[in-house]
Enzyme design. Sequence first.
Site, mmCIF file in Angstrom:
data_model
loop_
_atom_site.group_PDB
_atom_site.id
_atom_site.type_symbol
_atom_site.label_atom_id
_atom_site.label_comp_id
_atom_site.label_asym_id
_atom_site.label_seq_id
_atom_site.Cartn_x
_atom_site.Cartn_y
_atom_site.Cartn_z
ATOM 1 N N HIS A 57 0.824 -1.209 0.000
ATOM 2 C CA HIS A 57 0.000 0.000 0.000
ATOM 3 C C HIS A 57 0.862 1.264 0.000
ATOM 4 C CE1 HIS A 57 -3.176 -2.774 0.824
ATOM 5 N NE2 HIS A 57 -2.738 -3.051 2.028
ATOM 6 N N HIS A 219 -7.092 -4.611 -0.650
ATOM 7 C CA HIS A 219 -6.422 -5.890 -0.873
ATOM 8 C C HIS A 219 -7.057 -6.644 -2.039
ATOM 9 C CE1 HIS A 219 -6.248 -4.966 3.492
ATOM 10 N NE2 HIS A 219 -4.962 -5.224 3.314
#
Length: 357
Positions: A57, A219
Site C-alpha cells: 500500500h 487488498h
Amino acid sequence: MKKLINKPEDFIHEILKGMAAAHPNFIKVNYEPAFVYRADVPIQGKVAIVSGGGSGHEPMHAGFVGMGMLDAACPGEVFTSPTPDQMLSAAKKVDGGAGILYIVKNYSGDVMNFEMATELARSEGIQVLSILIDDDVAVKDSLYTQGRRGVGTTVLAEKICGAAAQQGYNLQKTADLCRFVNRNGRSMGIALTSCTVPARGTPTFELGSQEIEMGIGIHGEPGRERMNLKSADEITEILALSIIEDSPYTRTMREWDEEKGEWVDVELTNPVFQQGDKVLAFVNSMGGTPISELYIVYRKLAEICEKKGLQIVRNLIGPYVTSLDMQGCSITLLKLDDELIRLWDAPVKTPSLLWGV
C-alpha cells in the site's frame, strides 16, 4: 507479469533498504524485526504515533514516518498484518515517556496483532492506546474484516494526530482526536483492474476488459457491485454520493480503558454530512492510475460537493494508499473544524508528505 523486482521473497527487505538509502535524514530502518522509525527518536515528552499494516500500500505507512506525522511504521508481508513483536519493538524504540498511540486500520489481522502489542507494551510499563480506522462506506463486512474497512481516512488521521503530538497533545487527547477524525471521515474506491502480488505473479482477481468493481477493498476484496465500465464523471458521482449520502453509522469498537486497565466496548456513531460543512477532499490513486486521471475525478468531485453544499477547504491528490499496481481510485471526504484545519496545515516532513518546512 513484468515487475521491477528481483526475488519475490526479497521484495519487502529491498523496499526498506531503498527507503533507508534515499531518506537518511528523515528515517532509519530496523530489519529484525522490521520497522521504519524517525531518525530523531525517541523525543522525550512527546506522544509517539505508530501505525502499520501489510505491505503493498506504499507510501502508506512507511512513507509517512517523519516530523509531524508517524514516529514509526511496521510493514508486514504483502497484504499481511505485521506481527506483535514488530509493533512492540517499534514502540520501545520511539517511546519518549509520554505514551504511544497505535493507529490501526480495521482488518482482522491488524486488530488482533495490535491488541496483543498493546498488552505486551503495557506489561513492560509503556502506556499505549489504540484507535481503529473504519471509514470505507462500500460494505459492512468483507474478506479481511468485521465491520467497515480502514482506508483513506487512515492517512488523514496520521497527519492530523502526528501534528497534534508534535504540538504537545497528551496521549488521551491525541487518541480522542484520532477517534474524532475517524468518525468524521468516509471513503470509497473503484477498481478498473486487479493488482498482482509479486509472490503470486498473477492477478488477484479477474475483471473483464469492460468491467469495473465498485467499492473495492485495498487488498482486492469484493465491493458493492461489479458493473460495466462507465465514464469518469459517472464513476465519481457514484463514489461521491455514496459517501455524502451515507446514513449515520453506529457500531461497537474495542478500546483500552485507562482507568479499568482492560479492553472495553465503545459504541460510536458517525455523523452525516450536512450543507455548510467544510471538508478535506482526498482523491487517491490505487497505484496504477496516473495523477492526470485523478484531476479529472477531482474536477467532478468539486462540482458535486458544491451542489451538495459542502465547501472543500483542503485537498490531497495522488497515490497515498495504493494496492500495488491496481488501476482505480478512491475518494475520501473528511469533515473539518478549525482545529483539524490548523493541524492539517502544520508542517510535515516525511518521504511522501512534505510542506511548511
